[in-house]
Scaffold this motif. Structure first.
Motif, PDB file in Angstrom:
ATOM      1  N   ARG A  90       0.821  -1.206   0.000  1.00 48.31           N
ATOM      2  CA  ARG A  90       0.000   0.000   0.000  1.00 48.31           C
ATOM      3  C   ARG A  90       0.859   1.261   0.000  1.00 48.31           C
ATOM      4  O   ARG A  90       0.727   2.135  -0.865  1.00 48.31           O
ATOM      5  CB  ARG A  90      -0.933  -0.007   1.213  1.00 48.31           C
ATOM      6  N   ARG A  91       1.753   1.366   0.947  1.00 46.25           N
ATOM      7  CA  ARG A  91       2.570   2.573   1.057  1.00 46.25           C
ATOM      8  C   ARG A  91       3.642   2.643  -0.027  1.00 46.25           C
ATOM      9  O   ARG A  91       3.912   3.716  -0.583  1.00 46.25           O
ATOM     10  CB  ARG A  91       3.202   2.648   2.441  1.00 46.25           C
ATOM     11  N   THR A  94       2.112   3.598  -3.439  1.00 49.10           N
ATOM     12  CA  THR A  94       1.639   4.985  -3.411  1.00 49.10           C
ATOM     13  C   THR A  94       2.789   5.969  -3.544  1.00 49.10           C
ATOM     14  O   THR A  94       2.747   6.901  -4.360  1.00 49.10           O
ATOM     15  CB  THR A  94       0.874   5.263  -2.105  1.00 49.10           C
ATOM     16  N   ALA A 193      -2.527   7.162  -7.677  1.00 44.34           N
ATOM     17  CA  ALA A 193      -1.876   7.009  -6.371  1.00 44.34           C
ATOM     18  C   ALA A 193      -2.869   7.238  -5.241  1.00 44.34           C
ATOM     19  O   ALA A 193      -2.879   6.508  -4.240  1.00 44.34           O
ATOM     20  CB  ALA A 193      -0.697   7.978  -6.252  1.00 44.34           C
ATOM     21  N   GLY A 194      -3.728   8.237  -5.390  1.00 47.37           N
ATOM     22  CA  GLY A 194      -4.733   8.505  -4.369  1.00 47.37           C
ATOM     23  C   GLY A 194      -5.734   7.376  -4.232  1.00 47.37           C
ATOM     24  O   GLY A 194      -6.115   7.003  -3.113  1.00 47.37           O
ATOM     25  N   TRP A 196      -5.284   4.168  -5.043  1.00 48.21           N
ATOM     26  CA  TRP A 196      -4.613   2.989  -4.486  1.00 48.21           C
ATOM     27  C   TRP A 196      -4.471   3.088  -2.968  1.00 48.21           C
ATOM     28  O   TRP A 196      -4.780   2.145  -2.240  1.00 48.21           O
ATOM     29  CB  TRP A 196      -3.245   2.808  -5.131  1.00 48.21           C
ATOM     30  N   TYR A 197      -4.019   4.219  -2.498  1.00 46.10           N
ATOM     31  CA  TYR A 197      -3.822   4.385  -1.053  1.00 46.10           C
ATOM     32  C   TYR A 197      -5.149   4.299  -0.304  1.00 46.10           C
ATOM     33  O   TYR A 197      -5.223   3.735   0.791  1.00 46.10           O
ATOM     34  CB  TYR A 197      -3.150   5.723  -0.759  1.00 46.10           C
ATOM     35  N   TRP A 198      -6.193   4.830  -0.901  1.00 51.43           N
ATOM     36  CA  TRP A 198      -7.521   4.804  -0.269  1.00 51.43           C
ATOM     37  C   TRP A 198      -8.102   3.386  -0.218  1.00 51.43           C
ATOM     38  O   TRP A 198      -8.699   2.988   0.790  1.00 51.43           O
ATOM     39  CB  TRP A 198      -8.469   5.730  -1.035  1.00 51.43           C
TER      40      TRP A 198
END
Length: 445
Positions: A90-91, A94, A193-194, A196-198
């Motif tokens: 996740r991180r 991102t 990116a937003g 995926w992180y969410w």
């Protein structure tokens, strides 16, 4: 505790199980599509950049600009695999997407050879965690009987991104200027990116996955802490280099990427200068080998999974796919002697499709052979590090040989075909079984 392989279940997902893993797979796919759009953008735009800015670049200098990406990408790859195993997909994914998108959008600020070299270098540094992150995510979410197809879908993102770069970048250049091809794609990457992180979480933490899906994944060969051998988990990152299989994976993947990177770097130049295609033809006919590769990889991945669920030996399936695919990749050589563009594209489609098929096995291997779930991204990063040394060597070698032989692609294609055969040898005779690597002697003490 005895070191055992994770479950090799052949069960199908039970009725009522959610299918969140396919949402995750779709996100990984689009992440790699964007990743490769940004990577291939320069290959398409460079002839127009050179003409507008009147840089008068030689083929060798073009090769250096195209290869600059890989100096940083490859230099960061070993760290990227280790980092992804430490912080999770996740991180890592991102942060990578934010980095590469920013430097994609800023590329039009360059005005010279060294300026474009620098922006490509920084882009490469940011893209390094992408494949290890996607590979680790797939190992968490997909059991062994679905691993080849999930890997094929993720890896096909590179093919789709490369294919779409031709019509997308050429259209943006035709409608606006080459500058906007970088700015627009940079913004798209930041949006991804937003998302995926969410959305992304591991199966045990994802609120949308039900217990049936989690149980199916866990009991049929996914790689997670629950299936880890406690002693295997203690194997240090540096100790992975003591395994012959890891070195065989590195050599084999280097050879595959030596050929693959022709399609990612010099292919548009080949179509434009060696075959005389115009801008419209470049954006249409140039898509054909890549589209063929996507279809071939998805079909091969689905069939390999079907064989494994039916009880076929995982090692045999993986090796047939990898060895056969690399031998087929040598079809790049006949393209040099083809009398028509259509015959050349036919052989190039065979070559690219065969290499894409081989890649479904290659990217399945990290999850197959990792001693524990903590080593999946690390092994993926290690083999990708070796493979992308080819990203440095291949564009430069093509450019050097083109200058030496006055634009004739035949010597370059012959060298590429030789590497394809060498890669097949590595997977056939150096890489061992597709199962978790055994404990080292030091780890048993």
């Amino acid at each position: 505790m005895k070191h055992v392989a994770p479950a090799r279940g052949s069960a199908k997902a039970p009725a009522g199980a959610t299918r969140i893993r396919y949402v995750i797979l779709t996100l990984c796919f689009f992440g790699l599509v964007i990743n490769y759009l940004d990577r291939a953008n320069m290959s398409v735009a460079l002839p127009y950049i050179d003409a507008e800015l009147q840089l008068n670049l030689s083929n060798t200098e073009k090769g250096l600009i195209l290869g600059a990406f890989f100096w940083a990408y490859d230099g960061m790859m070993l760290l990227a695999g280790w980092f992804t195993d430490k912080v999770g997909s996740r991180r890592a994914f991102t942060l990578a997407a934010i980095w590469w998108s920013i430097f994609t959008a800023l590329t039009p600020l360059a005005k010279s050879f060294w300026g474009f070299f620098a922006f490509r270098f920084m882009l490469g540094a940011g893209e390094a965690p992408a494949y290890p992150s996607a590979t680790k995510a797939a190992s968490r979410w997909f059991p062994v009987g679905e691993r080849a197809f999930s890997t094929a879908v993720i890896d096909s993102g590179s093919r789709v991104g490369t294919v779409l770069s031709l019509p997308i970048v050429t259209s943006l250049i035709a409608l606006t200027t080459w500058h906007y091809s970088f700015v627009v794609l940079g913004v798209v990457g930041l949006i991804w990116a937003g998302v995926w992180y969410w959305y992304y979480r591991d199966p045990t933490e994802h609120s949308s996955a039900n217990d049936l899906e989690r149980q199916y994944i866990a009991e049929n060969g996914s790689r997670s802490e629950a299936s880890d051998d406690s002693e295997a988990a203690k194997i240090r990152w540096s100790q992975l280099f003591r395994y012959r299989t890891v070195w065989g994976m590195m050599l084999g993947f280097f050879c595959l990427n030596f050929v693959i990177y022709f399609f990612l770097t010099w292919f548009p130049d080949y179509l434009k200068n060696a075959r005389g295609l115009n801008l419209a033809q470049l954006g249409t006919l140039g898509m054909l080998p890549g589209l063929a590769a996507v279809v071939a990889a998805w079909a091969a991945g689905a069939y390999a999974d079907r064989l494994i669920r039916g009880g076929a030996n995982v090692t045999v399936v993986r090796k047939v796919v990898m060895v056969g695919g690399l031998l087929g990749g040598a079809a790049i050589l006949p393209a040099a002697f083809a009398s028509s563009i259509y015959m050349a594209l036919f052989f190039l489609a065979i070559s690219y499709s065969s290499l894409a098929v081989a890649a479904t096995g290659i990217w399945s291997l990290p999850a197959d052979v990792a001693p524990s779930s903590h080593h999946v991204a690390s092994i993926g990063g290690i083999q990708n590090f070796a493979s992308n040394i080819a990203g440095i060597v291949s564009p430069f070698m093509f450019g050097f040989l083109l200058d030496k032989f006055h634009g004739d692609y035949t010597p370059s294609f012959a060298v590429a075909a030789g590497f394809a055969v060498l890669g097949a040898f590595s997977y056939a005779f150096i890489v061992g079984r597709a199962e978790p690597l055994p404990l080292l002697a030091a780890s048993r003490r």
